[in-house]
Design a protein around this motif. Structure first.
Motif, mmCIF file in Angstrom:
data_model
loop_
_atom_site.group_PDB
_atom_site.id
_atom_site.type_symbol
_atom_site.label_atom_id
_atom_site.label_comp_id
_atom_site.label_asym_id
_atom_site.label_seq_id
_atom_site.Cartn_x
_atom_site.Cartn_y
_atom_site.Cartn_z
ATOM 1 N N LYS A 168 0.828 -1.216 0.000
ATOM 2 C CA LYS A 168 0.000 0.000 0.000
ATOM 3 C C LYS A 168 0.859 1.261 0.000
ATOM 4 N N GLU A 170 2.030 1.747 -3.513
ATOM 5 C CA GLU A 170 0.902 2.251 -4.304
ATOM 6 C C GLU A 170 0.702 3.741 -4.065
ATOM 7 N N LYS A 171 0.841 4.154 -2.821
ATOM 8 C CA LYS A 171 0.686 5.560 -2.475
ATOM 9 C C LYS A 171 1.790 6.401 -3.111
#
Length: 485
Positions: A300, A303-304
């Protein structure tokens, strides 16, 4: 008129597709009829994502034709079954190669995963100025000099920087700069990697010399290879003043701003674009560090970073990293874990996913291998004691189907191996999917289709005495006893 427009459209599409393939590799495999040849490359040196460029099934004429596109020289790998060789290709060039008569059965007598056998490839139309010839000359000079003067480079003794200076002088004398910038950069960065590997220069000095104040050459794999080595494990294991558990805390809370800003405390990470690229490499390393980092939160975090980065090249690398990592934990991948169809001993087609719903204990074996046969004997012993909560499956990886057929049908022991036997039938994609690196190899699949263990213990280890499906049975018996009136 309509037909003419249709024809013109098809021609334009064909021309467009052809224009995207500016490199061709045509060849002859002397005894490779029927085999699939693959052309691959690495997307970038940070993610190491493997990209399939083209495939071709070699016909009875023994010919194959591979095509790809690139706007800069790039290393590609030609692979057939378990054998491969890498080389460089340049935009706009056509290559002619020959694969001489080759023993494709080497992998049945030797573990080619641990001791690889190079796929023999002979180029028939390259001259002395081809980048492969020039780069091979550079490598030969470097390795020969180090071998001849090994004592002065050996870390057990006191290495001599003077001998490294002599190495550089020898390389520049025997392999002077050419008109090809890629080759010149290869020599420059290869000597830099050698200097760093031999510990003749510190990491900080190397970065100040080769990275700081210079443009990031994303397109040049020589530069990016050096970058990856210099920043490897420089962040993920903690920095001076920032312990690893604090980094892990920021990752777990998806605090990208604090993570990126804080690692800038390192003077070698002051440059924003370099810091972000190094952070991507660090996060990729963190994914495998289960002691400190949560793998899902690492994904995550990347992805950020991909969404927020203002550097397009970093966004591409972030996506490549995610493609690699998400492939390992994506739920959709579980649905296709058993998406393979193989032949049983009677040549009926069997889909592996038809066995889902129970535990599946898969043995990848070769019936010509005594150790494999011994493990199969142990499986047969436990097969009589296990109930329907588990399915034993054996996948025979001998090249010839007849070996499995003879083992099961024409030997006195074959009848007791009364579980599904399937032949891999040259499906090397199946073997790569399950990461088979030796025989026998075992994989345990959960009822939902997910792999239970990265490496599943063999029957001879005693694994089947207390296997996961037995634990479930024990829980069911205990629960039924507790609630029995």
């Amino acid at each position: 008129m309509k037909n003419i427009l249709t024809i013109l459209s098809l021609l334009l599409i064909a021309f467009s597709v052809q224009a995207q393939k500016n490199i061709s590799i045509k060849g002859t495999a002397m005894n490779g009829e029927g085999r699939k040849v693959e052309l691959l490359r690495v997307a970038d040196q940070i993610s190491q994502k493997e990209v399939l460029l083209d495939t071709f099934r070699i016909g009875d004429d023994k010919r194959f034709d591979l095509r790809c596109w690139s706007n800069y020289p790039v290393m590609v790998t030609m692979q057939i079954e378990n054998y491969s060789q890498s080389f460089y290709v340049e935009p706009g060039k056509d290559y002619e190669v020959v694969i001489p008569t080759f023993d494709w059965n080497i992998d049945e007598t030797r573990n080619v995963f641990l001791a690889p056998e190079t796929l023999p490839i002979v180029f028939t139309n390259i001259g002395p100025n081809d980048i492969n010839v020039l780069i091979d000359s550079i490598d030969h000079v470097i390795y020969s000099f180090i071998e001849d003067n090994y004592f002065y480079f050996d870390q057990k003794f006191k290495p001599s920087i003077h001998y490294f200076d002599s190495l550089v002088a020898t390389v520049n004398r025997l392999c002077p700069d050419t008109e090809n910038d890629f080759v010149n950069r290869y020599k420059y960065y290869q000597l830099a990697e050698t200097r760093y590997a031999l510990k003749f220069s510190s990491r900080s000095k190397m970065i100040n010399t080769y990275i700081k104040g210079q443009p990031i050459l994303y397109y040049d794999e020589n530069y990016m290879s050096l970058f990856a080595k210099l920043y490897a494990n420089s962040i993920s294991k903690g920095l001076k003043g920032i312990p690893v558990h604090r980094l892990a805390h920021w990752v777990y809370n998806l605090d990208l701003d604090t993570y990126i800003d804080s690692i800038g405390i390192d003077p070698l990470l002051r440059h924003e674009q370099i810091r972000e690229l190094a952070a991507l490499q660090a996060l990729q390393e963190s994914y495998y560090n289960f002691r400190y980092y949560d793998a899902d939160m690492v994904v995550k975090m990347i992805e950020k970073l991909e969404k927020r980065s203002k550097f397009s090249e970093n966004r591409v690398i972030a996506r490549n990293i995610l493609d690699n990592l998400v492939k390992q934990q994506n739920d959709e991948d579980k649905e296709h874990q058993l998406d393979f169809t193989l032949l049983d001993v009677d040549k009926n087609r069997v889909r592996l996913d038809s066995l889902k719903g129970k535990w599946i204990y898969i043995a990848f074996v070769r019936v010509s291998d005594p150790i494999s046969v011994s493990e199969v004997e142990t499986m047969a012993h436990f097969r009589e004691k296990d109930n329907d909560s588990v399915v034993f499956v054996t996948i025979d990886c001998d090249r010839e189907f007849q070996k499995m057929f003879h083992f099961l049908k024409n030997t006195r022991h074959g009848a007791k191996y009364d579980w599904p036997w399937l032949h891999f039938n040259g499906n090397y994609e199946l073997l790569r999917h399950f990461r088979i690196s030796t025989y026998p190899w075992f994989v345990l699949i959960k009822p939902d289709g997910e792999i239970a263990y990265d490496v599943t213990p063999a029957p001879s280890s005693g694994f089947l005495l207390n296997a996961p499906w037995k634990k479930n049975q024990g829980e069911e018996k205990t629960n039924s006893h507790l609630f029995k009136h």
